[in-house]
Every structure is written in structure tokens, then in C-alpha cells.
Design a protein around this motif. Structure first.
Motif, PDB file in Angstrom:
ATOM      1  N   ARG A  78     -10.878  34.315  92.037  1.00 22.31           N
ATOM      2  CA  ARG A  78     -10.302  35.592  92.315  1.00 22.31           C
ATOM      3  C   ARG A  78      -9.166  35.217  93.295  1.00 22.31           C
ATOM      4  O   ARG A  78      -9.351  35.044  94.457  1.00 22.31           O
ATOM      5  CB  ARG A  78     -11.220  36.738  92.304  1.00 22.31           C
ATOM      6  CG  ARG A  78     -12.074  37.198  91.321  1.00 22.31           C
ATOM      7  CD  ARG A  78     -12.949  38.320  91.379  1.00 22.31           C
ATOM      8  NE  ARG A  78     -12.027  39.413  91.898  1.00 22.31           N
ATOM      9  CZ  ARG A  78     -12.655  40.754  92.127  1.00 22.31           C
ATOM     10  NH1 ARG A  78     -13.812  40.854  91.914  1.00 22.31           N
ATOM     11  NH2 ARG A  78     -12.000  41.634  92.626  1.00 22.31           N
ATOM     12  N   ASN A  79      -7.955  35.885  92.997  1.00 24.17           N
ATOM     13  CA  ASN A  79      -7.070  36.259  94.077  1.00 24.17           C
ATOM     14  C   ASN A  79      -7.350  37.112  95.069  1.00 24.17           C
ATOM     15  O   ASN A  79      -7.033  36.815  96.369  1.00 24.17           O
ATOM     16  CB  ASN A  79      -5.636  36.794  93.464  1.00 24.17           C
ATOM     17  CG  ASN A  79      -4.986  35.958  92.316  1.00 24.17           C
ATOM     18  OD1 ASN A  79      -5.205  34.588  92.489  1.00 24.17           O
ATOM     19  ND2 ASN A  79      -4.345  36.479  91.296  1.00 24.17           N
ATOM     20  N   LEU A  80      -8.160  38.115  94.926  1.00 23.96           N
ATOM     21  CA  LEU A  80      -8.619  38.863  96.245  1.00 23.96           C
ATOM     22  C   LEU A  80      -9.577  38.180  97.382  1.00 23.96           C
ATOM     23  O   LEU A  80      -9.346  38.359  98.450  1.00 23.96           O
ATOM     24  CB  LEU A  80      -9.495  40.241  95.687  1.00 23.96           C
ATOM     25  CG  LEU A  80      -9.789  41.231  96.619  1.00 23.96           C
ATOM     26  CD1 LEU A  80      -8.657  41.815  96.979  1.00 23.96           C
ATOM     27  CD2 LEU A  80     -10.612  42.091  95.882  1.00 23.96           C
ATOM     28  N   THR A  81     -10.211  37.058  96.299  1.00 24.40           N
ATOM     29  CA  THR A  81     -10.911  36.532  97.340  1.00 24.40           C
ATOM     30  C   THR A  81     -10.246  35.469  98.162  1.00 24.40           C
ATOM     31  O   THR A  81     -10.638  35.537  99.448  1.00 24.40           O
ATOM     32  CB  THR A  81     -11.971  35.442  96.370  1.00 24.40           C
ATOM     33  OG1 THR A  81     -12.712  36.313  95.616  1.00 24.40           O
ATOM     34  CG2 THR A  81     -13.157  34.619  97.338  1.00 24.40           C
ATOM     35  N   GLN A  82      -9.146  34.920  97.678  1.00 22.40           N
ATOM     36  CA  GLN A  82      -8.337  34.089  98.439  1.00 22.40           C
ATOM     37  C   GLN A  82      -7.392  34.851  99.460  1.00 22.40           C
ATOM     38  O   GLN A  82      -7.223  34.594 100.536  1.00 22.40           O
ATOM     39  CB  GLN A  82      -7.528  33.251  97.633  1.00 22.40           C
ATOM     40  CG  GLN A  82      -8.032  32.409  96.407  1.00 22.40           C
ATOM     41  CD  GLN A  82      -9.013  31.480  97.239  1.00 22.40           C
ATOM     42  OE1 GLN A  82      -8.612  30.815  98.112  1.00 22.40           O
ATOM     43  NE2 GLN A  82     -10.246  31.337  96.592  1.00 22.40           N
ATOM     44  N   LEU A  83      -7.108  36.212  98.980  1.00 24.28           N
ATOM     45  CA  LEU A  83      -6.496  37.111 100.134  1.00 24.28           C
ATOM     46  C   LEU A  83      -7.244  37.263 101.074  1.00 24.28           C
ATOM     47  O   LEU A  83      -6.941  37.237 102.307  1.00 24.28           O
ATOM     48  CB  LEU A  83      -6.005  38.297  99.343  1.00 24.28           C
ATOM     49  CG  LEU A  83      -5.339  39.301 100.134  1.00 24.28           C
ATOM     50  CD1 LEU A  83      -4.070  38.693 100.639  1.00 24.28           C
ATOM     51  CD2 LEU A  83      -5.129  40.590  99.324  1.00 24.28           C
ATOM     52  N   PHE A  84      -8.364  37.563 100.950  1.00 27.17           N
ATOM     53  CA  PHE A  84      -9.609  38.128 102.109  1.00 27.17           C
ATOM     54  C   PHE A  84      -9.623  36.899 102.992  1.00 27.17           C
ATOM     55  O   PHE A  84      -9.678  36.732 104.287  1.00 27.17           O
ATOM     56  CB  PHE A  84     -10.615  38.593 101.627  1.00 27.17           C
ATOM     57  CG  PHE A  84     -10.539  40.115 101.142  1.00 27.17           C
ATOM     58  CD1 PHE A  84      -9.420  41.140 101.768  1.00 27.17           C
ATOM     59  CD2 PHE A  84     -11.406  40.757 100.534  1.00 27.17           C
ATOM     60  CE1 PHE A  84      -9.356  42.268 101.239  1.00 27.17           C
ATOM     61  CE2 PHE A  84     -11.229  41.870  99.883  1.00 27.17           C
ATOM     62  CZ  PHE A  84     -10.252  42.856 100.388  1.00 27.17           C
ATOM     63  N   THR A  85      -9.650  35.603 102.338  1.00 29.90           N
ATOM     64  CA  THR A  85      -9.853  34.354 103.122  1.00 29.90           C
ATOM     65  C   THR A  85      -8.751  33.991 104.011  1.00 29.90           C
ATOM     66  O   THR A  85      -8.803  33.830 105.078  1.00 29.90           O
ATOM     67  CB  THR A  85     -10.155  32.913 102.322  1.00 29.90           C
ATOM     68  OG1 THR A  85     -11.297  33.500 101.511  1.00 29.90           O
ATOM     69  CG2 THR A  85     -10.256  31.978 102.980  1.00 29.90           C
ATOM     70  N   THR A  86      -7.556  34.503 103.419  1.00 31.97           N
ATOM     71  CA  THR A  86      -6.255  34.003 104.086  1.00 31.97           C
ATOM     72  C   THR A  86      -5.877  35.077 105.338  1.00 31.97           C
ATOM     73  O   THR A  86      -5.611  34.663 106.419  1.00 31.97           O
ATOM     74  CB  THR A  86      -4.930  34.257 103.109  1.00 31.97           C
ATOM     75  OG1 THR A  86      -5.088  33.258 102.229  1.00 31.97           O
ATOM     76  CG2 THR A  86      -3.645  34.185 103.831  1.00 31.97           C
ATOM     77  N   ILE A  87      -6.443  36.175 105.203  1.00 33.33           N
ATOM     78  CA  ILE A  87      -5.982  37.217 106.204  1.00 33.33           C
ATOM     79  C   ILE A  87      -7.170  37.528 107.184  1.00 33.33           C
ATOM     80  O   ILE A  87      -7.159  38.490 108.073  1.00 33.33           O
ATOM     81  CB  ILE A  87      -5.592  38.623 105.754  1.00 33.33           C
ATOM     82  CG1 ILE A  87      -6.608  39.487 104.900  1.00 33.33           C
ATOM     83  CG2 ILE A  87      -4.358  38.610 104.776  1.00 33.33           C
ATOM     84  CD1 ILE A  87      -6.348  40.750 104.446  1.00 33.33           C
TER      85      ILE A  87
END
Length: 231
Positions: A78-87
Motif C-alpha cells: 500500500r502507498n499509505l504504508t510507504q508514506l508513513f514509513t517515509t515520514i
């Protein structure tokens, strides 16, 4: 459509981050807030990492998703998972207003309508200030996939793909909403994007990306992606 060719994928991420930072400052000064929708991908996550270092009025920035896989919460696809990991650990984690696509909803059609309503409510006019898009080697953008009926949706701003793509059904912004955006930012990196970049520049209607409005669009591409355009 304006094209900026940069030396590397890292430079694409850096210049895109600076471009977005300037837009945030401009829009917050003008109207008090900024709305942005982002797609996934390695270069966009690098862009977000760089952007997170900027001292900006993040509490006035509203972040939406361009598309999302129908997958469980926390799934690495999921893109959201990657976003949260990034920020994670940055000021964005607590100050940014994030609107996830509710892809774990029991009724996904209602979830699409709900997401469109959120965008309408936050933007106040149904027009996002900036939509970031990527370009697949098959010509897809967002989750507007070649041959999928979602590409023909004209009466909804958010919709579901009709068939799985790379193993997952998707929720995606549709052409009506994408083409209303104040600005569209394409990030293209890698030699495998060379052919599709040319088709995009030619507004080739045979690929989904070619049907996106070019009037308000800007492309940041690295040299490998733009190798056929470099004299």
C-alpha cells in the motif's frame, strides 16, 4: 507541457520537493491552505523525505492519495504504508493533514464517494492545487490502467478499477478530477520510461497518461528517461 531534464533521479526528487515547497508557501499566503495528491514510487518517497526537511506551515497542508491498492492496513504494497514509513519521525507525521483512501471499507463504492466528498469539502471548489503523477512502462498513470473501464469514468472523481492490476484491485482518482487540478507534476525516472515519455509529450491517446490535461502540467525527468530528447 513544460519539461525539465535533470541529471539523476535524486535531482528529480530534490527539484520536485523545492517546487512543491514554493507552491505551499504561495498558496498558504494567498488563500490559507494547500491541497496535494501524491502517487507512490521510489522517487516520490525521496521527494517527500526532502520536503519534510523544509520549514513550512504543514498544519495548513492537506494531503490526499492519487491511488491505492485494495489491501489490508499496514500491507507493504500500500502507498499509505510507504508514506508513513517515509515520514516517520519527521514533523510531517504530526502536523500534516493526511486523508487516506479507505480501501478496507466494507463498501468500496461508498468509500469512493466519501473520498470524493472529502476532496470537495477541503478544496472548496473540487480542484486540487497540485496532483503528482507517475508514468508506468505500460503507459498507465494513477491506477488508470490500459484496457480497464475505470479509464472511461466521466461522472465520478474517485472510482475502482474493474480488474486486478499487478494482483490488486485499486481505488483511483479519475480523469475529471485530475484534469481539474490547478497544476499537475509528473516525475519520470529511468531508461524504461523513455518511450512512454515521448508518447506522453505527444499526448498519445493510446495510453492512459496521454489523456491527462497538459495545459497546467510540468514534467521533471532524469537524463536516462529523456535520453532521446537530449541533443
Amino acid at each position: 507541457m513544460e519539461l525539465k531534464i535533470l541529471q539523476s533521479a535524486d535531482e528529480v526528487a530534490r527539484q520536485a520537493a523545492l517546487f512543491i515547497a514554493d507552491l505551499i508557501k504561495e498558496n498558504v499566503a494567498k488563500k490559507g491552505f494547500f491541497t496535494l495528491a501524491i502517487s507512490g514510487g521510489r522517487t516520490p518517497w525521496e521527494m517527500i523525505k526532502i520536503l519534510a526537511q523544509e520549514n513550512l506551515p504543514w498544519e495548513k497542508v492537506y494531503l490526499f492519495q492519487v491511488d491505492e491498492r485494495i489491501a489490508p492496513e499496514g500491507n507493504p504494497e500500500r502507498n499509505l504504508t510507504q508514506l508513513f514509513t517515509t515520514i516517520q519521525g519527521t514533523r510531517l507525521m504530526t502536523r500534516l493533514n493526511i486523508f487516506p483512501m479507505r480501501v478496507i471499507a466494507e463498501n468500496l463504492e461508498e468509500a469512493c464517494e466519501e473520498y470524493a466528498s472529502h476532496i470537495q469539502e477541503v478544496t472548496r471548489n473540487g480542484k486540487l492545487d497540485l496532483i503528482h503523477l507517475g508514468l508506468g512502462s505500460d503507459g498507465h498513470t494513477a491506477s488508470l490502467v490500459p484496457g480497464d473501464a475505470v479509464c472511461e469514468v466521466a461522472d465520478r472523481d474517485v472510482a475502482l478499477t474493474t480488474s486486478p492490476y499487478q494482483g490488486r484491485q485499486r481505488m483511483t482518482l479519475t480523469y475529471p478530477l485530475i484534469n481539474r487540478a490547478e497544476k499537475i507534476l509528473w516525475l519520470l525516472t529511468g531508461e524504461e520510461k523513455t518511450e512512454m515519455l515521448q508518447r506522453l509529450l505527444n499526448a498519445g491517446q493510446e495510453i492512459p497518461a496521454g489523456r491527462v490535461s497538459q495545459n497546467q502540467a510540468l514534467i521533471f525527468a532524469d537524463e536516462p528517461a529523456a535520453k532521446n530528447l537530449i541533443q
